[in-house]
Design an enzyme around this catalytic site. Structure first.
Site, PDB file in Angstrom:
ATOM      1  N   LYS A 254       0.831  -1.211   0.000  1.00  0.00           N
ATOM      2  CA  LYS A 254       0.000   0.000   0.000  1.00  0.00           C
ATOM      3  C   LYS A 254       0.862   1.256   0.000  1.00  0.00           C
ATOM      4  O   LYS A 254       0.452   2.292  -0.530  1.00  0.00           O
ATOM      5  CB  LYS A 254      -0.956  -0.030   1.189  1.00  0.00           C
ATOM      6  CG  LYS A 254      -1.947  -1.185   1.115  1.00  0.00           C
ATOM      7  CD  LYS A 254      -2.846  -1.245   2.327  1.00  0.00           C
ATOM      8  CE  LYS A 254      -3.706  -2.495   2.269  1.00  0.00           C
ATOM      9  NZ  LYS A 254      -2.899  -3.750   2.401  1.00  0.00           N
ATOM     10  N   ASP A 272       7.191  -0.969  10.434  1.00  0.00           N
ATOM     11  CA  ASP A 272       6.749  -2.340  10.694  1.00  0.00           C
ATOM     12  C   ASP A 272       7.616  -2.925  11.796  1.00  0.00           C
ATOM     13  O   ASP A 272       8.713  -2.421  12.062  1.00  0.00           O
ATOM     14  CB  ASP A 272       6.836  -3.197   9.422  1.00  0.00           C
ATOM     15  CG  ASP A 272       5.889  -4.394   9.489  1.00  0.00           C
ATOM     16  OD1 ASP A 272       4.704  -4.225   9.151  1.00  0.00           O
ATOM     17  OD2 ASP A 272       6.328  -5.468   9.913  1.00  0.00           O
ATOM     18  N   ASP A 318      -2.979  -0.418   8.673  1.00  0.00           N
ATOM     19  CA  ASP A 318      -3.418  -1.665   8.040  1.00  0.00           C
ATOM     20  C   ASP A 318      -3.113  -2.760   9.062  1.00  0.00           C
ATOM     21  O   ASP A 318      -2.059  -3.378   9.037  1.00  0.00           O
ATOM     22  CB  ASP A 318      -2.663  -1.875   6.734  1.00  0.00           C
ATOM     23  CG  ASP A 318      -3.137  -3.101   5.990  1.00  0.00           C
ATOM     24  OD1 ASP A 318      -4.196  -3.644   6.353  1.00  0.00           O
ATOM     25  OD2 ASP A 318      -2.438  -3.536   5.061  1.00  0.00           O
ATOM     26  N   CYS A 371      -7.858  -7.015   6.593  1.00  0.00           N
ATOM     27  CA  CYS A 371      -8.300  -7.974   5.580  1.00  0.00           C
ATOM     28  C   CYS A 371      -9.107  -9.060   6.288  1.00  0.00           C
ATOM     29  O   CYS A 371      -8.906 -10.249   6.068  1.00  0.00           O
ATOM     30  CB  CYS A 371      -7.134  -8.555   4.785  1.00  0.00           C
ATOM     31  SG  CYS A 371      -5.804  -9.257   5.776  1.00  0.00           S
TER      32      CYS A 371
END
Length: 437
Positions: A254, A272, A318, A371
């Site tokens: 993304k 991350d 996310d 997701c």
């Protein structure tokens, strides 16, 4: 490779997946084929297709093979699962038996017990009304109450859509060219694709096509990215000159799309907790010709976030999640997910949201995405967040992204599913931090 050798390959791959229960099947498969470079592209696809067909039908195959009370508690081997799968896709038992010849590269002959179990499948369909619903629709028993609460009378159609094979979606990198140019080049290289219905940058290819060998992929004109994932980037609505944070960036899928909508102007920080994922992003960023991204590895006791409170125009979270929305691509994940995982993930998501909330400047935007199909990770998570964080409200209609199709701009949060939209399952919520004073 002969059909028998391909069958042996699929059996060996399933054994490797079973022997690494905590690793995603696609990671196991990548390693499996890397160690067997003599297997050509067509053979790899045939082996993977059979193995993934078995994973998608795991519970139904076990239900059939254990229907005889004599075998109710016996282990079902990967070779028996593959044989049963071949039966259900239309191969006669005599043909299947001939593949298990024991000759060079072929699996060992079927035993008398295996033959009895396979003969019992004659005249059966892989899906049966006699199967309990979680078996017929391939999800864990414990998940049933969650799905009933979230989908109600749509449960069967939603879960059935999640059982099929996914499409292959590409995102055109507008830093390198247009969608029309990408479509022309794909067709010249022998790939059949069409513009996606929802994403303004997407191209959909049907079936398993080796697009990574295409010149336009190697040059960075296209990236592999599900249309639903592209719509998360569209909802962020990143503009040139802004300062953005991709807080759970992973391998930067993304991030690449955000850099594109920012026209490489401004700054993106990709964070991350995994060095491997962040290091893996480097090659993708370089191939896409993206140069407005810096990376940061989050670690225990890291003061980085505290020093940057209130500095970002937009923060994208996310979030780590159950991945239930990606079960078409990762059917093995159905077998690993536990109810305890959901509880732990929900707690982790809430903690990440609270950290991210402090990083947004007054008047800025926070976008939360998963997701997952589950309300516990999606709508309920946002409802609880808005109660904790009084400075935040759902993004008003006039500030929602014009990159989204009109039907998705109706609400500040939306869910995508394979049945409803033809994408993987995603959830997106866009929120605004009130200006001070």
């Amino acid at each position: 490779m002969t059909p028998a050798a391909r069958l042996s390959g699929a059996i060996d791959l399933l054994c490797a997946i079973q022997n690494a229960p905590h690793r995603p099947a696609d990671a196991v498969a990548n390693n499996f084929f890397r160690e067997r470079r003599y297997i050509g592209g067509g053979d790899r696809r045939a082996i993977s297709t059979l193995a993934w067909d078995v994973l998608r039908a795991w519970r139904r195959l076990h239900w059939h093979l254990r229907a005889d009370l004599r075998y109710r508690h016996e282990d079902v081997s990967p070779r028996l699962l593959c044989a049963a799968m071949l039966h259900f896709v239309g191969q006669p038992l005599s043909s299947i038996q001939s593949l298990f010849s024991g000759e060079r590269y072929a699996p060992a002959p079927l035993s008398e017990r295996e033959m009895v179990m396979l003969e019992a499948l004659e005249g059966q369909d892989i899906s049966s009304e006699k199967q309990p619903l979680p078996v017929r629709l391939e999800y864990p028993d414990w998940l049933h109450p969650y799905l009933v609460e979230d989908f109600g009378d749509r449960l069967e159609e939603e879960m059935r859509a999640l059982m099929g094979a996914p499409s292959l979606d590409l995102r055109v990198n507008l830093l390198k060219g247009t969608r029309e140019e990408a479509l022309r080049r794909l067709r010249r290289e022998g790939f059949q694709g069409e513009p996606t219905a929802l994403s303004p940058w997407g191209i959909r290819l049907e079936g398993r096509q080796p697009v990574t060998v295409a010149a336009l992929f190697r040059e960075g004109l296209v990236e592999i990215q599900d249309e639903g994932s592209q719509l998360i980037a569209a909802a962020v609505d990143a503009r040139p000159g802004q300062r953005l944070l991709d807080y759970c960036a992973g391998a930067a899928g993304k991030t690449l799309a955000l850099a594109m909508t920012m026209e490489n102007k401004g700054q993106i920080v990709a964070c991350d907790v995994s060095r491997v994922r962040l290091d893996g992003a480097t090659k993708r960023l370089r191939r896409a010709d993206v140069h407005n991204v810096t990376r940061h590895l989050l670690s225990e006791g890291d003061k980085w976030a505290k020093r940057r409170e209130g500095q970002f125009d937009t923060v994208l979270v996310d979030a780590p999640c159950s991945g239930t929305g990606t079960w078409r691509r990762n059917p093995d994940a159905r077998l690993r997910l536990t109810e305890e995982d959901i509880k732990e993930l929900c707690a982790k998501q809430a903690a990440i949201l609270d950290i991210a909330a402090r990083l947004v400047r007054p008047g800025g935007k926070l976008v939360y995405a998963t997701c997952s199909l589950l309300g516990a990770e999606n709508g309920k998570q946002i409802e609880a967040f808005l109660k904790r964080q009084e400075a935040y409200t759902l993004l008003p209609a006039e500030k929602r992204s014009i990159l989204l199709p009109e039907e998705l701009r109706q609400e500040a949060l939306f869910s995508l599913t394979p049945h409803g939209f033809g994408t993987d399952g995603f959830f997106v919520a866009a929120m605004e931090k009130m200006s001070q004073g």
